[in-house]
Design a protein around this motif. Structure first.
Motif, short mmCIF file in Angstrom:
data_model
loop_
_atom_site.label_atom_id
_atom_site.label_comp_id
_atom_site.label_asym_id
_atom_site.label_seq_id
_atom_site.Cartn_x
_atom_site.Cartn_y
_atom_site.Cartn_z
N ILE A 59 103.38 14.88 0.15
CA ILE A 59 102.84 16.24 0.03
C ILE A 59 102.29 16.48 -1.38
N LYS A 60 102.99 15.96 -2.38
CA LYS A 60 102.54 16.13 -3.76
C LYS A 60 101.19 15.46 -3.99
N LYS A 61 101.02 14.27 -3.40
CA LYS A 61 99.79 13.51 -3.64
C LYS A 61 98.65 13.94 -2.72
N TYR A 62 98.95 14.18 -1.43
CA TYR A 62 97.87 14.42 -0.46
C TYR A 62 97.93 15.78 0.23
N GLY A 63 99.06 16.48 0.12
CA GLY A 63 99.25 17.69 0.93
C GLY A 63 99.53 17.29 2.37
N ASP A 64 99.67 18.28 3.25
CA ASP A 64 99.86 17.98 4.66
C ASP A 64 98.48 17.94 5.32
N MET A 65 97.97 16.74 5.53
CA MET A 65 96.61 16.59 6.06
C MET A 65 96.48 17.13 7.48
N ARG A 66 97.60 17.26 8.18
CA ARG A 66 97.56 17.80 9.54
C ARG A 66 97.07 19.25 9.52
N LYS A 67 97.50 20.00 8.50
CA LYS A 67 97.07 21.39 8.42
C LYS A 67 95.57 21.47 8.15
N GLU A 68 95.11 20.63 7.24
CA GLU A 68 93.69 20.65 6.88
C GLU A 68 92.81 20.37 8.10
#
Length: 213
Positions: A59-68
């Motif tokens: 999450i720190k590096k990429y965030g939650d890509m599912r939300k995007e």
């Protein structure tokens, strides 16, 4: 992350060149939705299956890509305008898969698509009902819960959001409310059935089976 950037490129191209009446490409849009859903539901992005440390790191590096990607799917659905009817009932299953991902913000953003589908079929089918959507959602819900997806929080949120949207609608308030409560009780019975299938008591299993039927 690379895949996500590629998919985002596709969204801008689809919106620019393949959305208006003259150039609309049904197969391209269909492929886009299925690709985006496959990305969102891919096992390597299901953060709740990882240890807390690994989850925090991702999450720190990429965030939650599912939300995007989920918010993008939602926006692309609403962009379709009158073309939406061409994706009902085929897109009900894929959207259901998205809403079942146990991420609260994603669920809140995507469950209202179901109401939009109901409204769309009601307005454009000529029958003043949403039977195609209704039958498809019930069938797919059964399959997904049997496959291990869905939980109590999902049931509560699905009922709440569907009821909120239906009650505000001039024509769908009555039939929509009946449908929302039906789906909620079906989901409750399916979840009970899934839980109790491993129960020793034959009577408990039988009563759950009767409830589902």
């Amino acid at each position: 992350r690379v895949f996500l950037r590629a998919v985002n490129q596709f969204t801008s191209v689809l919106n620019r060149f393949f959305l208006d009446q003259a150039n609309f490409e049904l197969q391209l849009w269909n492929n886009y939705f299925h690709l985006a859903v496959a990305f969102l539901t891919h096992e390597s992005l299901q953060l709740e299956t990882f240890s807390q440390a690994k989850r925090n790191k991702i999450i720190k590096k990429y965030g939650d890509m599912r939300k995007e990607i989920g918010f993008k799917i939602r926006d692309m659905w609403y962009n379709l305008g009158p073309h939406k009817i061409k994706f009902i009932p085929a897109m009900v299953g894929p959207i259901l898969e998205v809403t079942l991902v146990p991420e609260p913000e994603l669920r809140k953003a995507t469950i209202p698509i179901f109401f939009d589908m109901m409204q769309c079929e009601f307005n454009f089918s000529g029958n003043r009902n949403f039977h195609m959507f209704e039958n498809e959602l019930i069938t797919k819900l059964d399959q997904e819960v049997e496959g291990g997806r869905g939980d109590e929080q999902y049931k509560i949120l699905l009922e709440k959001l569907l009821l909120e949207h239906c009650r505000k609608h001039k024509y769908l308030s009555a039939s929509g409310e009946v449908f929302a409560l039906l789906v909620s009780s079906l989901l409750e019975n399916l979840l009970d059935y899934r839980t109790i299938m491993h129960d020793e008591s034959k009577e408990n299993r039988m009563s759950c089976t009767v409830n589902v039927l």
